[in-house]
Design a protein around this motif. Structure first.
Motif, mmCIF file in Angstrom:
data_model
loop_
_atom_site.group_PDB
_atom_site.id
_atom_site.type_symbol
_atom_site.label_atom_id
_atom_site.label_comp_id
_atom_site.label_asym_id
_atom_site.label_seq_id
_atom_site.Cartn_x
_atom_site.Cartn_y
_atom_site.Cartn_z
ATOM 1 N N SER A 183 52.666 -64.303 35.009
ATOM 2 C CA SER A 183 51.844 -63.097 34.984
ATOM 3 C C SER A 183 52.048 -62.295 33.705
ATOM 4 N N THR A 184 53.304 -62.151 33.293
ATOM 5 C CA THR A 184 53.627 -61.464 32.043
ATOM 6 C C THR A 184 54.629 -62.335 31.286
ATOM 7 N N PRO A 185 54.154 -63.331 30.561
ATOM 8 C CA PRO A 185 55.045 -64.256 29.859
ATOM 9 C C PRO A 185 55.943 -63.533 28.855
ATOM 10 N N THR A 186 57.044 -64.162 28.525
ATOM 11 C CA THR A 186 58.040 -63.559 27.647
ATOM 12 C C THR A 186 57.457 -63.006 26.344
ATOM 13 N N PRO A 187 56.507 -63.678 25.686
ATOM 14 C CA PRO A 187 55.961 -63.097 24.459
ATOM 15 C C PRO A 187 55.345 -61.704 24.646
ATOM 16 N N GLU A 188 54.826 -61.408 25.831
ATOM 17 C CA GLU A 188 54.276 -60.075 26.069
ATOM 18 C C GLU A 188 55.382 -59.022 26.127
ATOM 19 N N LEU A 189 56.544 -59.398 26.665
ATOM 20 C CA LEU A 189 57.682 -58.480 26.684
ATOM 21 C C LEU A 189 58.286 -58.347 25.297
ATOM 22 N N GLU A 190 58.303 -59.434 24.543
ATOM 23 C CA GLU A 190 58.770 -59.366 23.167
ATOM 24 C C GLU A 190 57.894 -58.423 22.346
ATOM 25 N N ALA A 191 56.590 -58.429 22.614
ATOM 26 C CA ALA A 191 55.676 -57.532 21.892
ATOM 27 C C ALA A 191 55.960 -56.071 22.213
ATOM 28 N N ILE A 192 56.287 -55.782 23.471
ATOM 29 C CA ILE A 192 56.650 -54.416 23.844
ATOM 30 C C ILE A 192 57.908 -53.997 23.108
ATOM 31 N N ALA A 193 58.916 -54.853 23.130
ATOM 32 C CA ALA A 193 60.186 -54.535 22.467
ATOM 33 C C ALA A 193 59.993 -54.334 20.965
ATOM 34 N N ALA A 194 59.059 -55.077 20.382
ATOM 35 C CA ALA A 194 58.821 -54.958 18.946
ATOM 36 C C ALA A 194 58.160 -53.636 18.585
ATOM 37 N N GLU A 195 57.361 -53.086 19.508
ATOM 38 C CA GLU A 195 56.664 -51.825 19.211
ATOM 39 C C GLU A 195 57.556 -50.603 19.386
ATOM 40 N N ILE A 196 58.529 -50.666 20.291
ATOM 41 C CA ILE A 196 59.372 -49.503 20.579
ATOM 42 C C ILE A 196 60.637 -49.582 19.728
ATOM 43 N N GLU A 197 60.888 -48.562 18.969
ATOM 44 C CA GLU A 197 62.016 -48.566 18.039
ATOM 45 C C GLU A 197 63.337 -48.799 18.771
ATOM 46 N N ASP A 198 64.099 -49.769 18.283
ATOM 47 C CA ASP A 198 65.451 -50.086 18.777
ATOM 48 C C ASP A 198 65.476 -50.548 20.228
ATOM 49 N N ALA A 199 64.353 -50.999 20.765
ATOM 50 C CA ALA A 199 64.354 -51.485 22.148
ATOM 51 C C ALA A 199 65.152 -52.778 22.256
ATOM 52 N N GLY A 200 65.888 -52.928 23.364
ATOM 53 C CA GLY A 200 66.593 -54.165 23.654
ATOM 54 C C GLY A 200 65.747 -55.079 24.509
ATOM 55 N N LEU A 201 66.042 -56.361 24.489
ATOM 56 C CA LEU A 201 65.301 -57.344 25.276
ATOM 57 C C LEU A 201 66.277 -58.274 25.980
ATOM 58 N N VAL A 202 66.073 -58.450 27.295
ATOM 59 C CA VAL A 202 66.853 -59.386 28.098
ATOM 60 C C VAL A 202 65.877 -60.329 28.788
ATOM 61 N N VAL A 203 66.139 -61.638 28.700
ATOM 62 C CA VAL A 203 65.327 -62.637 29.390
ATOM 63 C C VAL A 203 66.177 -63.259 30.489
ATOM 64 N N LEU A 204 65.724 -63.124 31.739
ATOM 65 C CA LEU A 204 66.449 -63.665 32.885
ATOM 66 C C LEU A 204 65.874 -65.025 33.253
#
Length: 245
Positions: free
Chosen positions: A199-220
């Motif tokens: 529904s929301t593949p990892t690249p879509e979450l990576e795009a969110i993290a890239a737009e928000i300054e200093d956002a962290g990303l965890v993939v479960l």
């Protein structure tokens, strides 16, 4: 509108947990014990879901305003916010419209733009014709990997959702698009993806993290859309670490 809510714990800091489309505040039960030791945990049902009434307006701005109204009613000025899917969209909207209310932000299995308008039109029509039962098998395949053992419980939660409440939230998601806007988010942000989420593949979450300054990303992994349920221990570890930082 009066959103249905529940509060667990007695901590000075408040954490809001915001649900996926087609679920209720019970979807966060795996997180409550881990959070209630240190925080007050505020869960609520989206408009037209669970015990919350149907919404009049059908956009994410109105859903964020309803949450702000609930916080005002409870006398809560500032919260940490964790939302999954639809709940993540509400969190992004809240962080954009009322940044002074958000201390920390966790965005899980969500997107700046979900699917296509045509996808949502088909989903809305199917649910209004046949209820949420009409789409339940498809949704559950997206929620959990085949190995997940407790699908029946979540199926019951899903199909109990009022058809019109589900459809109106789909209308809000059909119009949702904040691509290019999240650079304005200032709250420290953690983004969480499920490695096998269709529904929301990892690249879509990576795009969110890239737009928000200093956002962290965890993939479960392995996990699909309800990663907070399927990988609860790992999810809780990442959530608590971010909120406590």
């Amino acid at each position: 509108m009066n959103l249905h809510y529940r509060i667990d714990g007695e901590g000075d800091r408040v954490v809001v947990l915001s649900d996926s489309l087609g679920s209720t505040l019970d979807m966060w039960e795996p997180q409550v014990p881990a959070l209630a030791e240190s925080f007050s945990v505020l869960r609520y049902d989206h408009p037209g879901h669970g015990s919350s009434p149907l919404p009049e307006a059908r956009n994410m701005e109105s859903f964020a305003r309803e949450l702000v109204a609930l916080l005002d009613e409870l006398g809560v000025e500032r919260v940490s916010f964790c939302g999954l899917s639809l709940g993540g969209a509400v969190g992004m909207q809240l962080a954009l419209d009322a940044p002074e209310r958000v201390d920390r932000l966790v965005l899980c299995c969500t997107s700046m733009r979900f699917a296509t308008p045509e996808f949502w039109e088909e989903r809305i029509a199917a649910v209004r014709r046949g209820g949420v039962e009409a789409v339940a098998d498809t949704v559950l395949e997206r929620w959990f990997t085949p190995e997940f053992p407790d699908v029946r419980r979540y199926r019951e939660m899903l199909v109990s959702t009022p058809a019109e409440g589900y459809a109106r939230c789909c209308e809000a998601l059909r119009e949702w698009d904040v691509r290019g806007r999240l650079g304005a988010v200032r709250a420290p942000t953690l983004v969480v993806a499920g490695s096998d989420d269709p529904s929301t593949p990892t690249p879509e979450l990576e795009a969110i993290a890239a737009e928000i300054e200093d956002a962290g990303l965890v993939v479960l992994e392995p996990a699909r859309h309800l990663a907070n349920v399927e990988r609860a221990t790992e999810f809780n570890d990442a959530l608590v670490a971010h909120l406590a930082a």
